[in-house]
Write a protein that holds these residues in place. Sequence first.
Motif, PDB file in Angstrom:
ATOM      1  N   ILE A 281       0.842  -1.207   0.000  1.00  0.00           N
ATOM      2  CA  ILE A 281       0.000   0.000   0.000  1.00  0.00           C
ATOM      3  C   ILE A 281       0.870   1.248   0.000  1.00  0.00           C
ATOM      4  O   ILE A 281       0.652   2.188  -0.769  1.00  0.00           O
ATOM      5  CB  ILE A 281      -0.957  -0.023   1.212  1.00  0.00           C
ATOM      6  CG1 ILE A 281      -1.910  -1.197   1.070  1.00  0.00           C
ATOM      7  CG2 ILE A 281      -1.749   1.284   1.320  1.00  0.00           C
ATOM      8  CD1 ILE A 281      -2.760  -1.474   2.274  1.00  0.00           C
TER       9      ILE A 281
ATOM     10  N   ILE B  15       1.085   4.171  -2.804  1.00  0.00           N
ATOM     11  CA  ILE B  15       0.845   5.593  -2.534  1.00  0.00           C
ATOM     12  C   ILE B  15       2.028   6.430  -2.987  1.00  0.00           C
ATOM     13  O   ILE B  15       1.873   7.495  -3.588  1.00  0.00           O
ATOM     14  CB  ILE B  15       0.541   5.802  -1.026  1.00  0.00           C
ATOM     15  CG1 ILE B  15      -0.818   5.184  -0.702  1.00  0.00           C
ATOM     16  CG2 ILE B  15       0.544   7.277  -0.664  1.00  0.00           C
ATOM     17  CD1 ILE B  15      -1.163   5.186   0.766  1.00  0.00           C
TER      18      ILE B  15
ATOM     19  N   LEU C  14       1.725   9.395  -5.647  1.00  0.00           N
ATOM     20  CA  LEU C  14       1.908  10.803  -5.279  1.00  0.00           C
ATOM     21  C   LEU C  14       3.280  11.360  -5.655  1.00  0.00           C
ATOM     22  O   LEU C  14       3.398  12.547  -5.969  1.00  0.00           O
ATOM     23  CB  LEU C  14       1.692  10.983  -3.773  1.00  0.00           C
ATOM     24  CG  LEU C  14       0.253  10.771  -3.292  1.00  0.00           C
ATOM     25  CD1 LEU C  14       0.187  10.946  -1.786  1.00  0.00           C
ATOM     26  CD2 LEU C  14      -0.702  11.727  -3.968  1.00  0.00           C
TER      27      LEU C  14
END
Lengths: 359, 150, 301
Positions: free
Chosen positions: C4, C8, C12
């Motif tokens: 995860i 991310i 980002l």
Amino acid sequence: MPYRIPIGPYHPALEEPYKLQLSCTGETVQAVEIEVGFTLRAIELLAQRRNYVQDIVLVEHVCGICSNVHATAFAMAAEKIAGIQIPDRARYIRTIMGELERLHSHLLWAGIGSEDIGFRSMFMEMYYVRESIMDILEVISGNRVNYGMIAIGGVNRDIPDPKLILPKVQELRKVLENMAIPIFTRNATVKSRTVKIGPLSKQDAIKYGVVGPMARASGVNIDIRQDLPYAAYQDLDFKIVTSEDGDVQARLVVRALEMLESVRLIESALANMPSGPIRIDDPFPTIPAGEATSRVEAPRGEAFYYVASDGSDTPLRVKIRTPSYINIPAIPLLCVGQNLADMPLIQASIDPCVSCTDR
Amino acid sequence: MTFDLETKLSSLAGAYKLIHAQDGSWLDAPDLNVVEMADLFLKIGLRLTTVTGIALEDGETQLIYHFMDGGTVLNVKVCTKKNVIASITSIMPSADWIEREIHDLYAVEFLGHPHLDRLVRPPELPIGFFREKGGEAGKQQRAQTQTKVS
Amino acid sequence: MNEIVRGIVAFLLWPGLISAVLLAWFYLWLGRKVTARLQGRQGPPFFQPFFDFVKLLGKKMIRPTGINMGLFLGLPLVSLISVLAALALIPAPGSTSISFPGDLIFLLYLLEMPALVDILVGYVSRSVYAQVGAVREALLSLGHNLPFIVAFIALAIQAKSSNLQTIVDMHFSLVQIFAAIALIIAIPARVKANPFSIPNAETEIVAGTHIEYNGPALAILELVHGLEIVALSGLLASLFSGMVTGVLPSLIVYLVVSILVVIFTSLLAASTARVKVQYALGFYWRWGALAAALAVVAAVM
């Protein structure tokens, strides 16, 4: 079910306000309606309220591009009524101004045409060379658009030094021969947008009475410089440019070759310019009672003036028929059955001048 | 184009007088049938340049049809009857806008015009905006209105 | 790092939001500068795309009457999120993105979203120009998707996998060359650059589908356009970055190839006129399909 799509009176493809109301099915145009009159200034009416000297300035404002043509035509009509013969040098200067104006008008048109098919680079290039022509006009007359060169009985300013003009027009010839004409006739994307687009047959061209490069691109052999030579054209051996194809490509090529012819005329006029006065001695000649018509080949075609005088300092009637006025009604003929994507280019290909049309 | 204008024109009904001037031929024929004229000129190959409207004293309008072909220039002066005249648009499509404009600015009715709408002025305004005297007469008229206002 | 967090970070940082937005502004500036210099102009200052974005963000948004606010603002956001997700999946050098079987298919769908959103935006705007633009966008996507998708099918056949990392890591061969040609043919139409600037033609349909958009909503659409350039050039570049080993050399290859793609697109745009949609379709179904078909043949052999 056809849908209606308006082009104008405010649209990025039109630099002047007039309106094409298109009815389309899919991307095919079925019908076109044209509306004009958004910039009516009633110049014909104003002209019969002012005197002849004021009118010269007034008619220059009929059009920002071909201002010199309008002043020339008005002055020619007044000179015909009064029987004035203008000096030889003035005839040559009028010719040079007319041809310089044609060059900058055609270059402007080539730029706008390129912009309409999304060819930005060509637009920049055309405007770049046009700027040098504007510089010449400014050197000669002191102005970039409304030159104030024409007076009844001659011209207001002399062309002192041919060396100022010659190198720049010769440079333009190089640009035209080496870059503009090859790109406009050979670039595949340009050809895909211009060949067989917006066709106008010779029969329709005659029936609708279209004039100028539009008529010549459809094979109609008319040019006032050849048919009713004015200024110094009969001395300069003017050669007409025509094409038989009648499509947008033909109009492009006719205009490009006309620019080369203009360059030649300017060179020849500068070389053979007689010396002498540039206008008659009387600065404000009296115009006797009478009437006359005059025709001048503007960049867009034949400009027609009718002037009637009652012997006073104010004309009885001034009629102005601009070339765009007779060319714009032919637009529906070119557009029906064509692709929506081609509309800006087709309407630009006749070089409509709405300022002229509305007057 | 080489042809004898006078013999061609003699076939047209209506009083006429052909004058050759420096800028072409002028034909003064107030009662001419313009439809016949347009028919004939289309056959000869004369191109309609434009039509000039001139407001006359008695409310009529003088129309000058300007034609040309090559070096031939012909101007035909016709007069309206009760400000009405036949339309030549069906014969010469180039007359369409010209007649609409004269209707708009000189209030002339063209009989048989397919759609005699306003051309240059908005429909809310009255027609006949250009019916004003020019020259010396117009100057005097304006001077009078100005004194009245002041 | 668990999956995860890696996801991310990819979404980002790299190659996702922050780095992609910076790259997008850089590529937009580069494209405009190259075009300007070719046309004898000065061109915009380096920060111009950033200024444009900030200026649009600060504008008041005017919504045409009769359009649902959710749709008006939601469509650009959907487009933005899809293209960011697509960026996170691109196997850029040093990317921490999660790789899973079939992510190629997912990526292709995500990359298709901006075009779909543009079509919807055109119909939602209730402007006749926007609708014509939407029709053109839809037609054009039929054209450029053929070489684009077939090129990836060829790569997948060669790699015997629909996993992006496997495709990038595979031995360099003729397949990649043909696939790259097919992709570079497809890119000008995908980013709506000349000669395929058909759906957003100013002089014909007043900039097309985005005509009613303004303020922050337009800022997002413009940003998506920049991000699409980053994603597409990055996707093409990732095919070549597998040639060298090590993160830094492959990163250099990645950036150089991306910049070359941007310069090529600008050069092409500056030297052509806008063609018509029929011509564009003909071009893609003929030459685009040929390049893609060669890639497939090479892969099968």
